[in-house]
Design an enzyme around this catalytic site. Sequence first.
Site, PDB file in Angstrom:
ATOM      1  CB  CYS A 156      -0.953   0.061   1.181  1.00 19.03           C
ATOM      2  SG  CYS A 156      -2.088  -1.312   1.251  1.00 19.03           S
ATOM      3  CB  ALA A 157       3.897   2.220   0.731  1.00 19.03           C
TER       4      ALA A 157
END
Length: 391
Positions: free
Chosen positions: A350-351
Site C-alpha cells: 500500500c505504499a
Amino acid sequence: MSDSAATVGAARRIYLDHGATSYPKPPEVIDAVVNAMREHGANPGRGAYRMALSATRLVFEARRSLAELMGAPDARDVFFLSGCTEGCNLMLKGLLSAGDRVVVSSMEHNAVSRPLHALGDAGVEVVVVDADRAGLVNVEAMESAVRAAPTRAVICQHASNVTGAVQPIADLADIAHENGALLLVDGAQGLGHLDVDVSTLDVDAYACSGHKGLLGPQGVGILYLRPGLDARELLQGGTGGGASEEPAQPMGRPERYEAGTPNTPGIAGAGVAARLLLAHGSEWREEEQRLFRRLKEGLLEIEGVTVFGPATDEECVPICSMVSDKLEPDRIAFMLDRTAGVAVRSGLHCAPWAHRTLGTLETGALRFGVGHGNTDADIDVALGALAEILR
Ligand code: PMP
C-alpha cells in the site's frame, strides 16, 4: 514450539507480518474485547442505566490509557476512530483547504498519499520530497522545500512500513513551526514500536493504528490533535449526551470527532493493550529489536538478497523489505508459506510512493515484520527456509 509457531491443522505457522497487523494478540486484550461484549454491551455515553454507565467508564479509561501512552496531557485530545487510515483522512481533510501548500515525504503510505491526491484535485498544492534509498527522509531537502513558499503543513510518517526507517519527527516539527506550518504525522508504525510522546515530539496531529504495534484489535485507530487545533470533522452524527436537539455537530472534544456508535469492544482491547505497553513496552521492544537484528543480519548473509532499510545499528522499527536476484517476491512469499508456514507480505505494501523511492515499483518487495510473540526459532526457521528457496 513457540506460541507464534503454532500448528494450524497439520501446518506450522510463523507469523512475520506484524507490519500489517500484530498477531497473536495478548490474552489480556482478547479477554478485554470479550468482556466488553459480555459485561458492558450497552452503548457508551448514551444512557443513565448502569450498563450504559459502565460502558462509558470503559471508553473513558481506555482514552486515559492511550493519552498516557502517547504523552497527551489531556485525554480529550485523543479520539477513537476506525483505524489510522481514518485518522490520516481526518487530519488532512480536516486541516487543509484549497490554496494551501503542503510538503510531504516520498515514503508515505496510501493512507496519506490518496487523501492528498484527492486534496490535490481540490486545489491543495502537494510538494513531494524524495527520501533516500534506505527510506530515510532528508531533513535539509524537506527544510528547503518548506522555505521555498508559504506552507500550511509538513506531513511525514513516524516510521516506514516498507523499510522500517524511523523519520526525524522532532527535527521536522522544528522546521514546520519555524516556518508557520503544522506537522502532521502518520504514526501507524510508530505506536508500540517506538516511544511516542506527542508533547516531546511537538506534533500537531498524530494518527495511529490500534492493531499494529499497540497489539489491540483491528478496527480501532487513534488520532491525537493538539488542543485548540480546529480540524473540520469528517462525519456528523449522534454523539450521545449533551444537547442532542441542536442541528449542528457539537464542537467539544472528543465528541466532535466521534459521531456514531463507537467500537466499544475494540476500544476496550486497545485500552488494555495500552496498559500492557505502559507496563512492559520497553522490555518487549528490546526483545523484538534483538530478534529483528538477528533476522536482518541473516538476510544480509543470503547470496543475491538486497535488503532495504537503515543499517543494522541505526534506529528502525522491526520491519524490512528485500528482493532477490533469483525469484520474484510473490513467488518467495508463496513458497515460504507453503514449505515452512512462514507468513510474510509481498507486493507494494500500500505504499507505491515508497517503492518508487526505493526503485522497486515494478517488482514490489518481500516484507518481514517482527513483533511481540516472535521467537528465535521463528527467525531461524524463516531464514533457513528462505536460504533453501533461493539456493
Ligand atoms: N500508514 C502506514 C505507514 C501503515 O503502515 C498503515 C497500515 N498498513 C496505515 C497507515 C493504515 O493503517 P490502518 O490499517 O490502521 O488504517
